[in-house]
Design a protein around this motif. Structure first.
Motif, mmCIF file in Angstrom:
data_model
loop_
_atom_site.group_PDB
_atom_site.id
_atom_site.type_symbol
_atom_site.label_atom_id
_atom_site.label_comp_id
_atom_site.label_asym_id
_atom_site.label_seq_id
_atom_site.Cartn_x
_atom_site.Cartn_y
_atom_site.Cartn_z
ATOM 1 N N GLY A 139 -67.803 -29.306 -24.000
ATOM 2 C CA GLY A 139 -67.452 -28.198 -23.116
ATOM 3 C C GLY A 139 -65.950 -27.988 -23.034
ATOM 4 N N SER A 140 -65.542 -26.800 -22.661
ATOM 5 C CA SER A 140 -64.115 -26.474 -22.583
ATOM 6 C C SER A 140 -63.441 -27.234 -21.450
ATOM 7 C CB SER A 140 -63.941 -24.970 -22.355
ATOM 8 O OG SER A 140 -64.413 -24.607 -21.073
ATOM 9 N N ASP A 141 -62.110 -27.287 -21.494
ATOM 10 C CA ASP A 141 -61.356 -27.971 -20.449
ATOM 11 C C ASP A 141 -61.627 -27.358 -19.080
ATOM 12 O OD1 ASP A 141 -60.279 -29.679 -22.274
ATOM 13 O OD2 ASP A 141 -58.304 -28.731 -22.363
ATOM 14 N N ILE A 142 -61.650 -26.027 -19.030
ATOM 15 C CA ILE A 142 -61.865 -25.356 -17.752
ATOM 16 C C ILE A 142 -63.265 -25.652 -17.216
ATOM 17 C CG2 ILE A 142 -62.111 -23.095 -16.640
ATOM 18 C CD1 ILE A 142 -59.819 -22.108 -18.376
ATOM 19 N N LEU A 143 -64.262 -25.717 -18.102
ATOM 20 C CA LEU A 143 -65.618 -26.056 -17.660
ATOM 21 C C LEU A 143 -65.667 -27.480 -17.131
ATOM 22 C CD1 LEU A 143 -68.588 -25.196 -17.445
ATOM 23 C CD2 LEU A 143 -68.937 -26.099 -19.761
ATOM 24 N N GLN A 144 -65.000 -28.414 -17.805
ATOM 25 C CA GLN A 144 -64.942 -29.808 -17.352
ATOM 26 C C GLN A 144 -64.320 -29.885 -15.962
ATOM 27 O OE1 GLN A 144 -62.657 -31.825 -20.384
ATOM 28 N NE2 GLN A 144 -63.861 -30.864 -21.991
ATOM 29 N N ASP A 156 -50.256 -21.210 -21.651
ATOM 30 C CA ASP A 156 -51.592 -20.678 -21.897
ATOM 31 C C ASP A 156 -52.412 -20.672 -20.606
ATOM 32 O OD1 ASP A 156 -52.491 -23.303 -21.470
ATOM 33 O OD2 ASP A 156 -52.562 -23.761 -23.611
ATOM 34 N N GLU A 190 -55.138 -22.291 -19.760
ATOM 35 C CA GLU A 190 -55.561 -23.599 -19.264
ATOM 36 C C GLU A 190 -54.446 -24.273 -18.467
ATOM 37 O OE1 GLU A 190 -57.044 -25.851 -22.541
ATOM 38 O OE2 GLU A 190 -58.883 -24.668 -22.723
#
Length: 207
Positions: free
Chosen positions: A172-177, A2, A4
Motif C-alpha cells: 500500500g502507498s505511504d499515505i494509505l499506511q 511532493d 507525501e
C-alpha cells in the motif's frame, strides 16, 4: 516538496496543535498561570518526539525550527479564546488527546523508518512518540498517567503500528499506511472509552 511530504507536515502540525491543546486544557483545570499552561502544552507536544530522537540518536526535532513553539502558542490562544467550550467539557480532552496520539504515532514510525531502523523499532518509536508527551503532561499536573492505567492507550499505538506494517507488506502507498495507522488508533481509543475496554489489571495477593 511532493504531496507525501506535505501530507506528513500537515499531520505533524495538526498533531502538535491537538496535543498542545490537551495539555493546556488540563493545566487550565488545575488553575495554572498562563506560562505554566503554555509549558505543559509544549511539553505534551514535544515530549514524546524528544525521547524518540534521543533514542534514535538524531537531532532533536524541535531544536531545528521555531515553529513548534509558535504552534503551541497558537494552541494556547485557542484555549484562551474558547475556554468555555474546551475546558468545561470533559470529552474535549479525549478528542484532542486521541488525535494527537494517533498522528504522532504516524510521525514516530515514519521518522524511524527514514533513518533506517526496522519496522519493529519503528512501532516502538511510534508508541513513544505518541504517548510519552502525555506521560510527562500528567506527571506535571500531578495526575496518574493514562499510559499506566488500564485504558487502551499505548496498546492502541502498537495496534496502529501493526496495521501500518501490514499495509506496508501488502504494498500500500505511504499515505494509505499513515491514514490507516492513525484511524486504527483513533477508533480503538474511542471504542475503548465508549465500551469500557481495558487490559487486565495486576492483582495484589490480598485482592
Amino acid at each position: 516538496m511532493d504531496f507525501e511530504q506535505l501530507f506528513l507536515i500537515i499531520i505533524e502540525i495538526i498533531g502538535t496543535v491537538a496535543f498542545a491543546i490537551s495539555g493546556i486544557r488540563l493545566a487550565a483545570t488545575k488553575r495554572f498561570d498562563w506560562f505554566g499552561a503554555y509549558t505543559v502544552g509544549l511539553v505534551t507536544a514535544i515530549g514524546g518526539g524528544t525521547v524518540r530522537d534521543v533514542l534514535l540518536d538524531i537531532p532533536v526535532f524541535w531544536m531545528q525550527t521555531w515553529w513548534y513553539l509558535a504552534v503551541t502558542g497558537v494552541a494556547f490562544v485557542i484555549v484562551v479564546l474558547l475556554r468555555k467550550a474546551l475546558v468545561k467539557r470533559t470529552k474535549t480532552l479525549l478528542v484532542f488527546d486521541t488525535i494527537g496520539l494517533a498522528l504522532f504515532v504516524v510521525i514516530g514510525i515514519q521518522k524511524s523508518l527514514a533513518v533506517g531502523y526496522p519496522m519493529w523499532v519503528a512501532i516502538v518509536m511510534g508508541m513513544i512518540t505518541g504517548s510519552f508527551g502525555g506521560v510527562v503532561r500528567d506527571i506535571l499536573i500531578n495526575d496518574e498517567p493514562l499510559f499506566f492505567r488500564k485504558d487502551i492507550y499505548a496498546t492502541a499505538c502498537i495496534a496502529g503500528g501493526i496495521v501500518y506494517w501490514g499495509i506496508l507488506l501488502c504494498g500500500g502507498s505511504d499515505i494509505l499506511q499513515q491514514s490507516c495507522c492513525a484511524l486504527t488508533v483513533i477508533l480503538l481509543r474511542f471504542f475503548a472509552v465508549k465500551y469500557d475496554w481495558a487490559l487486565p489489571q495486576m492483582k495484589h495477593d490480598n485482592d
